[in-house]
Design a protein around this motif. Structure first.
Motif, PDB file in Angstrom:
ATOM      1  N   SER A  37      34.993  43.575  38.361  1.00  0.00           N
ATOM      2  CA  SER A  37      34.896  42.355  39.155  1.00  0.00           C
ATOM      3  C   SER A  37      34.854  41.164  38.202  1.00  0.00           C
ATOM      4  O   SER A  37      34.785  41.328  36.970  1.00  0.00           O
ATOM      5  CB  SER A  37      33.618  42.389  39.993  1.00  0.00           C
ATOM      6  OG  SER A  37      32.477  42.432  39.133  1.00  0.00           O
ATOM      7  N   SER A  38      34.865  39.972  38.753  1.00  0.00           N
ATOM      8  CA  SER A  38      34.749  38.779  37.915  1.00  0.00           C
ATOM      9  C   SER A  38      33.465  38.811  37.101  1.00  0.00           C
ATOM     10  O   SER A  38      33.468  38.533  35.892  1.00  0.00           O
ATOM     11  CB  SER A  38      34.794  37.525  38.787  1.00  0.00           C
ATOM     12  OG  SER A  38      34.540  36.369  38.018  1.00  0.00           O
ATOM     13  N   GLY A  73      41.475  48.565  36.250  1.00  0.00           N
ATOM     14  CA  GLY A  73      41.911  47.175  36.278  1.00  0.00           C
ATOM     15  C   GLY A  73      40.945  46.264  37.007  1.00  0.00           C
ATOM     16  O   GLY A  73      39.742  46.506  37.052  1.00  0.00           O
ATOM     17  N   MET A  74      41.499  45.210  37.583  1.00  0.00           N
ATOM     18  CA  MET A  74      40.690  44.245  38.317  1.00  0.00           C
ATOM     19  C   MET A  74      40.265  44.845  39.647  1.00  0.00           C
ATOM     20  O   MET A  74      41.040  45.537  40.307  1.00  0.00           O
ATOM     21  CB  MET A  74      41.495  42.965  38.564  1.00  0.00           C
ATOM     22  CG  MET A  74      40.676  41.803  39.068  1.00  0.00           C
ATOM     23  SD  MET A  74      39.583  41.143  37.786  1.00  0.00           S
ATOM     24  CE  MET A  74      38.680  39.896  38.716  1.00  0.00           C
ATOM     25  N   ASP A  75      39.022  44.609  40.022  1.00  0.00           N
ATOM     26  CA  ASP A  75      38.516  45.055  41.313  1.00  0.00           C
ATOM     27  C   ASP A  75      39.095  44.134  42.382  1.00  0.00           C
ATOM     28  O   ASP A  75      38.535  43.100  42.716  1.00  0.00           O
ATOM     29  CB  ASP A  75      36.982  44.995  41.315  1.00  0.00           C
ATOM     30  CG  ASP A  75      36.375  45.534  42.592  1.00  0.00           C
ATOM     31  OD1 ASP A  75      37.146  45.822  43.541  1.00  0.00           O
ATOM     32  OD2 ASP A  75      35.143  45.668  42.653  1.00  0.00           O
ATOM     33  N   LEU A  76      40.256  44.540  42.933  1.00  0.00           N
ATOM     34  CA  LEU A  76      40.965  43.689  43.882  1.00  0.00           C
ATOM     35  C   LEU A  76      40.216  43.531  45.195  1.00  0.00           C
ATOM     36  O   LEU A  76      40.432  42.561  45.923  1.00  0.00           O
ATOM     37  CB  LEU A  76      42.375  44.240  44.129  1.00  0.00           C
ATOM     38  CG  LEU A  76      43.312  44.228  42.917  1.00  0.00           C
ATOM     39  CD1 LEU A  76      44.676  44.771  43.299  1.00  0.00           C
ATOM     40  CD2 LEU A  76      43.445  42.824  42.344  1.00  0.00           C
ATOM     41  N   VAL A  77      39.354  44.491  45.503  1.00  0.00           N
ATOM     42  CA  VAL A  77      38.543  44.351  46.712  1.00  0.00           C
ATOM     43  C   VAL A  77      37.610  43.151  46.579  1.00  0.00           C
ATOM     44  O   VAL A  77      37.490  42.323  47.494  1.00  0.00           O
ATOM     45  CB  VAL A  77      37.727  45.635  46.987  1.00  0.00           C
ATOM     46  CG1 VAL A  77      36.770  45.414  48.148  1.00  0.00           C
ATOM     47  CG2 VAL A  77      38.655  46.802  47.271  1.00  0.00           C
ATOM     48  N   ASP A  82      36.310  37.517  47.715  1.00  0.00           N
ATOM     49  CA  ASP A  82      36.036  36.167  47.236  1.00  0.00           C
ATOM     50  C   ASP A  82      37.026  35.166  47.826  1.00  0.00           C
ATOM     51  O   ASP A  82      36.656  34.060  48.219  1.00  0.00           O
ATOM     52  CB  ASP A  82      36.093  36.114  45.705  1.00  0.00           C
ATOM     53  CG  ASP A  82      34.920  36.829  45.065  1.00  0.00           C
ATOM     54  OD1 ASP A  82      33.934  37.098  45.770  1.00  0.00           O
ATOM     55  OD2 ASP A  82      35.011  37.146  43.857  1.00  0.00           O
ATOM     56  N   LYS A  83      38.288  35.573  47.901  1.00  0.00           N
ATOM     57  CA  LYS A  83      39.318  34.678  48.424  1.00  0.00           C
ATOM     58  C   LYS A  83      39.066  34.362  49.896  1.00  0.00           C
ATOM     59  O   LYS A  83      39.153  33.228  50.344  1.00  0.00           O
ATOM     60  CB  LYS A  83      40.698  35.303  48.253  1.00  0.00           C
ATOM     61  CG  LYS A  83      41.855  34.416  48.723  1.00  0.00           C
ATOM     62  CD  LYS A  83      43.174  35.089  48.451  1.00  0.00           C
ATOM     63  CE  LYS A  83      44.343  34.155  48.817  1.00  0.00           C
ATOM     64  NZ  LYS A  83      44.367  33.830  50.262  1.00  0.00           N
TER      65      LYS A  83
END
Length: 280
Positions: A37-38, A73-77, A82-83
């Motif tokens: 995550s970020s 990779g990036m935690d797209l969930v 967040d978006k």
């Protein structure tokens, strides 16, 4: 063997020092296949900054918890959440300046990093790998840059590093198709140094390299890594070499304890006794 060292508090990674002068960083998000995550990216940014300042740390081994994934990779969930919550466009504003995992972009650490891969290394996980000095992986591990399949791009440093690591055609195939490829393919492309059996301990295999590195002069290793980084960043061999040998690190190395100790140990036919850079 564990050395006394004050580790920073972490939520997403585990920190240990299983061997003298070797820091083991374990991404600890197994339910998310060790996707970051970020907040996890920023935590790793701070961990690597901290490690850079530790005299006892001469080499770093990076791995992921469990036997399914190194880093997916990036935690797209979390990105999607967040978006939706903030009603804002997904951007790199939440990424640290050093890139994915705090190392894929503007990381200028002089300490070698070895990746121990046991499972998936996808997207940002691959951005980590192409920024590492040495990569050890199990036969079953899978690799890929699937960003284009998700409508995103490789924007945290990995694309430029990949283009410098493999041929233009291989890089194009991997990033434009987004396909998953095997450990054996990664070995052929030069992205993996060693392939080990699935039942072998990948961290132990990485430690073999780490101990070979920490058996050497720490400031010579540090300066040599700096030379490698400059060679990648600067187009001219002459410019890279001159910048390297005229650096403050090179000046400290020339006048430091370890250079004299290495030469004297060779003359006396004995093992050199190295000191941490802060004790030069």
């Amino acid at each position: 063997m564990s050395l006394t060292i004050q580790f920073p508090k972490t939520e997403y990674v585990l920190l240990t020092m299983p061997e003298p002068n070797i820091l083991l960083v374990t991404i600890n998000r197994p339910k998310q296949y060790n996707a970051l995550s970020s907040s996890a990216n920023w935590e790793l940014h701070h961990v690597f900054n901290w490690a850079e300042q530790q005299d006892q740390v001469w080499c770093i081994v990076l791995t992921g918890t469990g036997d399914k994934s190194f880093c997916a990779g990036m935690d797209l969930v979390s990105v999607a959440d967040d978006k939706k919550e903030n009603d804002a466009t997904v951007s790199l504003a939440t990424m640290p300046p050093t890139g994915f995992a705090g190392m894929a972009n503007r990381r200028t650490s002089r300490k070698p990093v070895i990746a121990a891969v046991n499972g998936y290394a996808l997207g940002g996980g691959m951005e980590i790998l192409v920024a590492c000095n040495i990569v050890v992986a199990t036969e079953k591990s899978k690799f890929g840059f699937p960003e284009v399949k998700r409508g995103v791009v490789i924007a945290a440093g990995g694309l430029a590093r990949l283009a410098r690591s493999v041929s233009y055609q291989i890089a194009s195939e991997l990033v434009l198709t987004g396909r998953i490829f095997t450990t054996q393919e990664a070995k052929v492309y030069g992205l993996v140094n060693e392939v080990i059996p699935n039942d072998a301990n990948v961290v132990d295999a990485a430690m073999v390299y780490a101990k070979q590195i920490t058996a050497n002069s720490p400031d010579a290793v540090s300066l040599t890594k700096q030379g490698l980084l400059l060679a990648l960043e600067l187009g001219s061999v002459t410019d890279a070499t001159e910048n390297w040998l005229e650096s403050s690190e090179a000046t400290a190395w020339r006048s430091g304890y370890n250079l004299a100790e290495g030469v004297l140990a060779f003359k006396e036919k004995r093992q050199a006794v190295w000191k941490s850079p802060s004790k030069l």
